[in-house]
Design a protein around this motif. Structure first.
Motif, PDB file in Angstrom:
ATOM      1  N   LEU A   2       0.833  -1.206   0.000  1.00 12.77           N
ATOM      2  CA  LEU A   2       0.000   0.000   0.000  1.00 12.77           C
ATOM      3  C   LEU A   2       0.863   1.251   0.000  1.00 12.77           C
ATOM      4  O   LEU A   2       0.566   2.223  -0.706  1.00 12.77           O
ATOM      5  CB  LEU A   2      -0.926  -0.026   1.217  1.00 12.77           C
ATOM      6  CG  LEU A   2      -1.798   1.212   1.439  1.00 12.77           C
ATOM      7  CD1 LEU A   2      -2.724   1.425   0.238  1.00 12.77           C
ATOM      8  CD2 LEU A   2      -2.610   1.065   2.708  1.00 12.77           C
ATOM      9  N   ALA A   3       1.945   1.247   0.784  1.00 15.06           N
ATOM     10  CA  ALA A   3       2.837   2.411   0.811  1.00 15.06           C
ATOM     11  C   ALA A   3       3.463   2.661  -0.556  1.00 15.06           C
ATOM     12  O   ALA A   3       3.585   3.809  -1.012  1.00 15.06           O
ATOM     13  CB  ALA A   3       3.918   2.199   1.867  1.00 15.06           C
ATOM     14  N   VAL A  15       0.758   4.206  -2.847  1.00 13.95           N
ATOM     15  CA  VAL A  15       0.508   5.619  -2.527  1.00 13.95           C
ATOM     16  C   VAL A  15       1.665   6.482  -3.008  1.00 13.95           C
ATOM     17  O   VAL A  15       1.471   7.590  -3.537  1.00 13.95           O
ATOM     18  CB  VAL A  15       0.276   5.772  -1.014  1.00 13.95           C
ATOM     19  CG1 VAL A  15       0.230   7.243  -0.625  1.00 13.95           C
ATOM     20  CG2 VAL A  15      -1.020   5.084  -0.601  1.00 13.95           C
ATOM     21  N   TRP A  48      -4.982   9.803  -2.216  1.00 10.00           N
ATOM     22  CA  TRP A  48      -6.025   9.711  -1.203  1.00 10.00           C
ATOM     23  C   TRP A  48      -7.095   8.684  -1.579  1.00 10.00           C
ATOM     24  O   TRP A  48      -7.638   7.993  -0.713  1.00 10.00           O
ATOM     25  CB  TRP A  48      -6.684  11.085  -0.997  1.00 10.00           C
ATOM     26  CG  TRP A  48      -5.917  11.986  -0.077  1.00 10.00           C
ATOM     27  CD1 TRP A  48      -5.251  13.119  -0.405  1.00 10.00           C
ATOM     28  CD2 TRP A  48      -5.724  11.780   1.326  1.00 10.00           C
ATOM     29  NE1 TRP A  48      -4.640  13.657   0.692  1.00 10.00           N
ATOM     30  CE2 TRP A  48      -4.917  12.863   1.777  1.00 10.00           C
ATOM     31  CE3 TRP A  48      -6.131  10.825   2.234  1.00 10.00           C
ATOM     32  CZ2 TRP A  48      -4.527  12.986   3.097  1.00 10.00           C
ATOM     33  CZ3 TRP A  48      -5.739  10.950   3.560  1.00 10.00           C
ATOM     34  CH2 TRP A  48      -4.950  12.005   3.979  1.00 10.00           C
ATOM     35  N   TRP A  73      -5.737   5.340  -0.690  1.00 11.21           N
ATOM     36  CA  TRP A  73      -5.751   5.146   0.766  1.00 11.21           C
ATOM     37  C   TRP A  73      -7.179   4.880   1.278  1.00 11.21           C
ATOM     38  O   TRP A  73      -7.397   3.973   2.085  1.00 11.21           O
ATOM     39  CB  TRP A  73      -5.154   6.368   1.446  1.00 11.21           C
ATOM     40  CG  TRP A  73      -5.311   6.336   2.931  1.00 11.21           C
ATOM     41  CD1 TRP A  73      -6.247   6.965   3.686  1.00 11.21           C
ATOM     42  CD2 TRP A  73      -4.496   5.591   3.847  1.00 11.21           C
ATOM     43  NE1 TRP A  73      -6.078   6.694   5.010  1.00 11.21           N
ATOM     44  CE2 TRP A  73      -5.003   5.836   5.149  1.00 11.21           C
ATOM     45  CE3 TRP A  73      -3.409   4.764   3.713  1.00 11.21           C
ATOM     46  CZ2 TRP A  73      -4.457   5.280   6.286  1.00 11.21           C
ATOM     47  CZ3 TRP A  73      -2.848   4.203   4.847  1.00 11.21           C
ATOM     48  CH2 TRP A  73      -3.365   4.452   6.112  1.00 11.21           C
ATOM     49  N   ASP A  74      -8.152   5.669   0.804  1.00 15.58           N
ATOM     50  CA  ASP A  74      -9.540   5.483   1.251  1.00 15.58           C
ATOM     51  C   ASP A  74     -10.077   4.110   0.843  1.00 15.58           C
ATOM     52  O   ASP A  74     -10.812   3.460   1.610  1.00 15.58           O
ATOM     53  CB  ASP A  74     -10.425   6.590   0.664  1.00 15.58           C
ATOM     54  CG  ASP A  74     -10.081   7.962   1.237  1.00 15.58           C
ATOM     55  OD1 ASP A  74      -9.450   7.991   2.317  1.00 15.58           O
ATOM     56  OD2 ASP A  74     -10.425   8.971   0.609  1.00 15.58           O
TER      57      ASP A  74
END
Length: 442
Positions: free
Chosen positions: A265-266, A269, A279, A282-283
């Motif tokens: 995930l990092a 992003v 964003w 992330w959401d």
């Protein structure tokens, strides 16, 4: 004068040794029978079941387990032949295992009238037979023992140092633990040494030839590529990944973590083209979506026409989050009934299988003819013909075997290059060359 050594054992008198010492054992008889392969599969099935259940297996479960075990060891077309009644007499095999005290048999209690009509026998391995089969199955498994033989002396030395230190500090619980580990490793080392000794004894068996003995020992322990050096290299190559895995388990406390998912995930992003996309990623990952308007049942009919812009905020309970609108009307959650759909799907599958079987029989009768001679055909025949044409054309040859390996299909071009024909069915028609069609068992 009768020589007792030449008499058959069934006719010889009783052995006086058996009155004082342990005598004949019937349990290993299934390993020496001419049907040993069948007996061993049955015992394998019952032994594997003991890992998850203590209630034994019924006759039908034994038969199903034997079929599943054969499906993983022999080709599929051989399973039915091996399980044929004239080859496998399962009743006789189970009865013989009971007589040899390999199995224990009992009957389930009958609780209804139908229970009296079915076979209620259950079978379980005896402890002696289970121990024998585990030993016999692990005779050739010496890798773990070899590792213990290599590491045990150093490990025993370290455990003895820790044992002495615990005694000096009067921590007797730790001392007892270290001593138990010393005993376990010593026993493992002795077992490995006996196995190695037996292997060497078998390899060096024969006449007392000194040159043969030294040659065998040299192949084991001498030279740059000896067996002992290969074992050491294998153990050395095993230490690094083993230590890496142990460090990972120690870092996480043996629990399953989501570290890899968080790192992914990092990275996602970080690689986002702009802040809005980052964003959104992330959401989506954490489930932080925008607010939604929910329709809740009102207490009175007068409040149903109230607009949501003027309505006061309503609390959303945890039960509503889990069950949705069903929580507001007070209905009990029911398991959906898929029986009707399953029955329809089963009937459709059987109908499709029957149609395909009929189409195969029809095309088999048309083997050796040209397509122009066929006339009207059914939809199932047309679909099967298209499938066969695709199988042959993919190989770029005149003949090919179907995917299930049952049929060999042959398509030959007509003598005239422009000789075409049309095949008509209820769902449509197909125009192609006037192929010569052949269909023979593969």
């Amino acid at each position: 004068m009768i020589d007792h050594d030449e008499m058959p054992e069934t006719e010889a008198p009783a052995d006086p040794w058996s009155a004082l010492l342990p005598g004949q054992e019937l349990v290993p008889a299934y390993l020496t029978s001419r049907f040993a392969a069948q007996y061993r599969v049955i015992v394998d099935v019952l032994l594997a079941e003991q890992d998850t259940s203590l209630t034994g297996l019924s006759y039908d479960e034994v038969a199903a387990g034997v079929r599943a075990r054969l499906a993983g060891q022999v080709p599929a077309d051989v399973v039915d032949r091996l399980l044929a009644p004239e080859v496998l007499h399962l009743d006789a095999r189970l009865e013989r295992l009971v007589q040899w005290r390999v199995l224990t048999r009992w009957q389930e209690p009958a609780r209804s009238g139908e229970d009296f009509l079915r076979r209620r026998d259950r079978y379980q391995l005896t402890p002696r037979a289970a121990g024998l089969h585990v030993f016999w199955s692990s005779v050739d498994d010496t890798e773990e023992a070899t590792g213990d033989l290599t590491l045990a002396p150093r490990a025993i030395h370290e455990r003895l140092i820790a044992f002495a230190e615990s005694i000096r500090q009067a921590v007797y619980t730790d001392a007892a633990t270290e001593f138990q580990q010393v005993g376990a490793m010593h026993q493992a080392m002795a077992t490995a040494a006996r196995g190695w000794q037996r292997t060497l004894a078998h390899a060096l068996s024969g006449g007392p030839d000194r040159e043969h003995t030294w040659e065998a020992l040299g192949s084991w322990f001498g030279g740059a590529d000896s067996q002992a050096r290969r074992l050491r290299r294998q153990l050395r190559d095993l230490v690094a990944p083993w230590a890496r895995n142990m460090n990972l388990l120690l870092d996480t406390g043996g629990a399953v973590t989501r570290r890899a998912e968080l790192l992914a995930l990092a990275v996602a992003v970080e690689r986002a083209p702009d802040d809005e996309s980052a964003w959104r990623i992330w959401d989506t990952a954490v489930g932080a979506f925008s607010a939604r308007h929910l329709l809740l049942a009102q207490d009175s009919a007068d409040e149903s026409d109230l607009s949501w812009t003027n309505a006061p905020p309503a609390p959303v309970t945890a039960r509503f989050r889990e069950q949705g609108a069903r929580a507001a009307v007070g209905r009990r959650t029911k398991i959906p009934d898929y029986s009707t759909g399953k029955s329809a799907a089963r009937r459709a599958r059987l109908a499709a299988q029957a149609a395909r079987s009929g189409a195969e029989a029809a095309l088999r009768q048309r083997s050796g003819t040209h397509l122009a001679e066929w006339g009207e055909i059914t939809d199932a025949e047309l679909n099967l013909l298209l499938e066969f044409v695709g199988v042959v054309r993919r190989t770029r040859s005149e003949s090919a075997v179907t995917g299930d390996g049952r049929w060999r299909i042959t398509l030959r071009r007509p003598p005239q290059a422009h000789d075409t024909t049309s095949l008509r069915a209820d769902s449509g028609s197909m125009t192609s060359l006037n192929w010569y069609f052949g269909m023979e068992p593969a």
